[in-house]
Design a protein around this motif. Structure first.
Motif, PDB file in Angstrom:
ATOM      1  N   THR A  36      36.229 130.577 -88.648  1.00  0.00           N
ATOM      2  CA  THR A  36      36.974 130.081 -87.429  1.00  0.00           C
ATOM      3  C   THR A  36      36.435 128.470 -87.296  1.00  0.00           C
ATOM      4  OG1 THR A  36      37.335 132.278 -86.559  1.00  0.00           O
ATOM      5  CG2 THR A  36      37.487 130.239 -85.134  1.00  0.00           C
ATOM      6  N   THR A  37      34.898 128.490 -87.069  1.00  0.00           N
ATOM      7  CA  THR A  37      34.630 127.304 -86.874  1.00  0.00           C
ATOM      8  C   THR A  37      34.950 126.133 -87.920  1.00  0.00           C
ATOM      9  OG1 THR A  37      32.580 128.322 -85.839  1.00  0.00           O
ATOM     10  CG2 THR A  37      32.255 125.858 -86.507  1.00  0.00           C
ATOM     11  N   ALA A  38      35.250 126.736 -89.117  1.00  0.00           N
ATOM     12  CA  ALA A  38      35.362 125.696 -90.465  1.00  0.00           C
ATOM     13  C   ALA A  38      36.973 125.329 -89.835  1.00  0.00           C
ATOM     14  CB  ALA A  38      35.084 126.251 -91.421  1.00  0.00           C
ATOM     15  N   ALA A  39      37.685 126.446 -89.740  1.00  0.00           N
ATOM     16  CA  ALA A  39      38.984 126.071 -89.480  1.00  0.00           C
ATOM     17  C   ALA A  39      39.346 125.269 -88.583  1.00  0.00           C
ATOM     18  CB  ALA A  39      39.692 127.339 -89.506  1.00  0.00           C
ATOM     19  N   VAL A  40      38.646 125.117 -87.358  1.00  0.00           N
ATOM     20  CA  VAL A  40      38.978 124.407 -86.153  1.00  0.00           C
ATOM     21  C   VAL A  40      38.349 122.712 -86.561  1.00  0.00           C
ATOM     22  CG1 VAL A  40      38.025 123.861 -84.025  1.00  0.00           C
ATOM     23  CG2 VAL A  40      38.686 126.155 -84.420  1.00  0.00           C
ATOM     24  N   ALA A  41      37.462 122.774 -87.324  1.00  0.00           N
ATOM     25  CA  ALA A  41      36.724 121.376 -87.693  1.00  0.00           C
ATOM     26  C   ALA A  41      37.879 120.894 -88.650  1.00  0.00           C
ATOM     27  CB  ALA A  41      35.527 121.648 -88.522  1.00  0.00           C
ATOM     28  N   LEU A  42      38.385 121.599 -89.460  1.00  0.00           N
ATOM     29  CA  LEU A  42      39.364 121.092 -90.532  1.00  0.00           C
ATOM     30  C   LEU A  42      40.683 120.601 -89.594  1.00  0.00           C
ATOM     31  CD1 LEU A  42      40.863 120.586 -93.295  1.00  0.00           C
ATOM     32  CD2 LEU A  42      41.367 123.033 -93.444  1.00  0.00           C
TER      33      LEU A  42
END
Length: 331
Positions: A36-42
């Protein structure tokens, strides 16, 4: 205009139901947290790559309108939430009303605000500028307001800590995307569905992980049907007052109809796209579900009401144009 939920809202409901019956726990929850953290950064990287400098510069000179929208978003809303707190809190609970206050301190939407301004025939360049500025200012203003209104109810850390977290997790990807716009911008614009998928996918992931943690903590023992009804009343009250006051004040300030439209739609809305990631950054995992529940309800309500309002503005513009054409033909 039909009052019906859009597909994304239906997906949000489905995700909440999934988390209620099959919450992520243990190692699965830990992995989902990282994903989720990676998806939000993307998500924020893609938005940075899409940001048009020219569009912002085209509308930036209209400072009175932009100041009005900023004050509506970050001063009027929190003031309404704070003043109404003694009256509205009994409809829910003090814990749920904290989520209402979090809703009140969020920035405005970008995509839907611009879409409604366009539909209603308002000042589109100014809407792009104001909506984009609201998102950027929210990085600093929202944590400050959270530290004033919400800290004692689950916000983690100080104002400085909150700003640093948002800068690292949200603004750094946004800035990188904008710096790389020359190379990645054309690809992103040519694949518009990609941003939409990341937009919706990241929010759905955050909502699922947040509600999974909340279910484990017993959120549905705290949120009854009566509480949900009370929350709907609260959201409707705040939205109605925001729409009335932005309309009334913009007219008193002498804005023309196009600027009034921009003021109303940009100054009365709150961003789910910014709010859900901010909640994830600012609050403990066990409280995020409670924080975003009012925002999710307000999101759908503002879309339905503003769609009807935009259609009325557009119809009025069409009538005026028709009268002008008729008058010109009669000469």
């Amino acid at each position: 205009m039909k009052f019906r939920p859009d597909n994304f809202t239906l997906m949000l409901v489905a995700v909440v139901l999934l988390a209620s019956f099959l919450p992520a726990t243990g190692d699965v929850a830990s992995v989902l947290e990282k994903v989720t953290t990676a998806a939000v950064a993307l998500l924020f990287f893609l938005h940075g790559a899409k940001l048009s400098r020219k569009a912002v510069l085209d509308g930036i000179m209209h400072w009175r309108l932009h100041l009005f929208i900023v004050l509506s978003t970050f001063a009027l809303f929190p003031l309404l939430g704070w003043l109404l707190k003694p009256v509205l809190t009994p409809l829910v609970s003090p814990q749920i009303y904290v989520g209402v206050m979090f809703l009140c301190v969020l920035p405005s939407t970008v995509q839907s605000s611009i879409a409604f301004v366009s539909m209603a025939r308002g000042n589109i360049p100014a809407a792009i500028c104001s909506a984009s500025a609201s998102t950027l200012l929210g990085v600093f203003i929202t944590p400050l307001l959270v530290s004033i209104f919400v800290t004692e109810h689950g916000a983690s850390g100080s104002f400085v800590d909150a700003v640093v977290k948002i800068l690292l997790q949200l603004m750094l990807p946004f800035a990188l995307g904008h710096l790389l716009q020359r190379w990645v911008g054309p690809f992103i614009k040519a694949h518009g569905k990609l941003t939409k998928v990341v937009d919706q996918g990241s929010i759905l992931l955050v909502v699922y992980t947040a509600f999974s943690a909340a279910v484990v903590q017993g959120i549905w023992r705290q949120v009854s049907v009566g509480t949900l009804v009370g929350l709907l009343v609260i959201c409707a009250t705040i939205l109605a007052l925001a729409l009335f006051l932005t309309t009334f004040l913009s007219r008193r300030l002498g804005f023309d109809k196009e600027d009034e439209i921009t003021a109303v739609f940009c100054g009365s809305k709150k961003s789910l796209v910014s709010g859900v990631p901010m909640a994830k950054v600012l609050f403990a995992s066990s409280t995020v579900g409670m924080m975003v529940l009012p925002l999710m309800l307000f999101h759908q309500m503002q879309l339905m009401v503003c769609a009807v309002l935009a259609a009325r503005y557009a119809k009025r513009a069409e009538l005026i144009e028709g009268e002008a054409v008729a008058a010109s033909a009669a000469k």
